[in-house]
Design a protein around this motif. Structure first.
Motif, PDB file in Angstrom:
ATOM      1  N   TYR A  80       0.837  -1.200   0.000  1.00 26.69           N
ATOM      2  CA  TYR A  80       0.000   0.000   0.000  1.00 26.69           C
ATOM      3  C   TYR A  80       0.874   1.253   0.000  1.00 26.69           C
ATOM      4  N   TYR A  81       0.720   2.070  -1.055  1.00 26.42           N
ATOM      5  CA  TYR A  81       1.443   3.325  -1.205  1.00 26.42           C
ATOM      6  C   TYR A  81       0.433   4.415  -1.559  1.00 26.42           C
ATOM      7  N   THR A  82       0.563   5.561  -0.934  1.00 32.45           N
ATOM      8  CA  THR A  82      -0.376   6.654  -1.167  1.00 32.45           C
ATOM      9  C   THR A  82       0.357   7.992  -1.094  1.00 32.45           C
ATOM     10  N   TYR A  83      -0.360   9.052  -1.408  1.00 31.90           N
ATOM     11  CA  TYR A  83       0.183  10.412  -1.405  1.00 31.90           C
ATOM     12  C   TYR A  83      -0.676  11.290  -0.503  1.00 31.90           C
ATOM     13  N   PRO A  84      -0.386  11.352   0.801  1.00 33.09           N
ATOM     14  CA  PRO A  84      -1.161  12.242   1.673  1.00 33.09           C
ATOM     15  C   PRO A  84      -0.992  13.703   1.241  1.00 33.09           C
TER      16      PRO A  84
END
Length: 198
Positions: A80-84
């Motif tokens: 899981y990779y995201t861009y807050p």
């Protein structure tokens, strides 16, 4: 005759990183699936800038670093990779990778109608598994409303709701004292109206 099952394209983490390196659009990665991220509204952008301005001085004095929505967060390795929208890390290990943060102490998400429930539920559920995370902010762009989740020393999450003209976000361990009037400065977002009780 039955309908054909729709096959979702699955990516390895290496394929995802290669895609991100050449793409002009950012994508989240979750369990092999890749999701394009929509562009931000003007109020979103202004609120993010005001939050960054409020945080900058205090975190620099504490040896921390501040990143915006263009820096990727590893929520779970290879999964899981995201861009807050905004994140802060105080871990020197996070300074070595030019694209990735692994140990955030603060994450802020500016809510949009399409992502608000996801940010409040599924995303927060995963963020809570980050041992370094102490503060999670959900910031409305439709009224002066900030939902602040703070992890205490026992590991419990404490909820604080900030609203209105007198609201002040105080995260003292990061040197932040930010009145909502400054967070929402120069936006067309109005304070939350409280209706009289009849």
């Amino acid at each position: 005759m039955g309908q054909a099952e729709v096959q979702t394209r699955r990516y390895t983490p290496a394929e995802y990183f290669a895609l991100e390196a050449q793409s002009e659009m950012r994508h989240e990665y979750f369990e092999g699936e890749v999701f394009a991220m929509a562009g931000a509204s003007k109020p979103h952008n202004l609120i993010k800038g005001n939050l960054i301005a409020g945080l900058r001085a205090g975190i620099r004095q504490r040896g921390c670093r501040l990143f915006d929505e263009n820096v990727r967060l590893e929520v779970k390795e290879n999964n899981y990779y995201t861009y807050p929208d905004v994140l802060v890390s105080c871990d020197p290990a996070d300074y070595h990778d030019p694209y990735l943060v692994r140990q955030p102490v603060l994450i802020a998400e500016i809510l949009s109608p399409s992502t608000a429930e996801y940010d409040r539920t599924t995303k927060f559920e995963h963020y809570q598994k980050l041992p370094s995370l102490r503060h999670y902010l959900l910031i409305s762009q439709s009224a002066w409303i900030v939902e602040w989740f703070r992890r205490d020393e026992a590991g419990q999450w404490i909820y604080t709701l900030l609203t209105g003209l007198d609201g002040v976000l105080k995260i003292l361990d990061l040197g932040l004292v930010l009145p909502l009037r400054e967070l929402y400065d120069d936006t067309d977002v109005a304070p939350l109206r409280v209706l009289p009780v009849s």
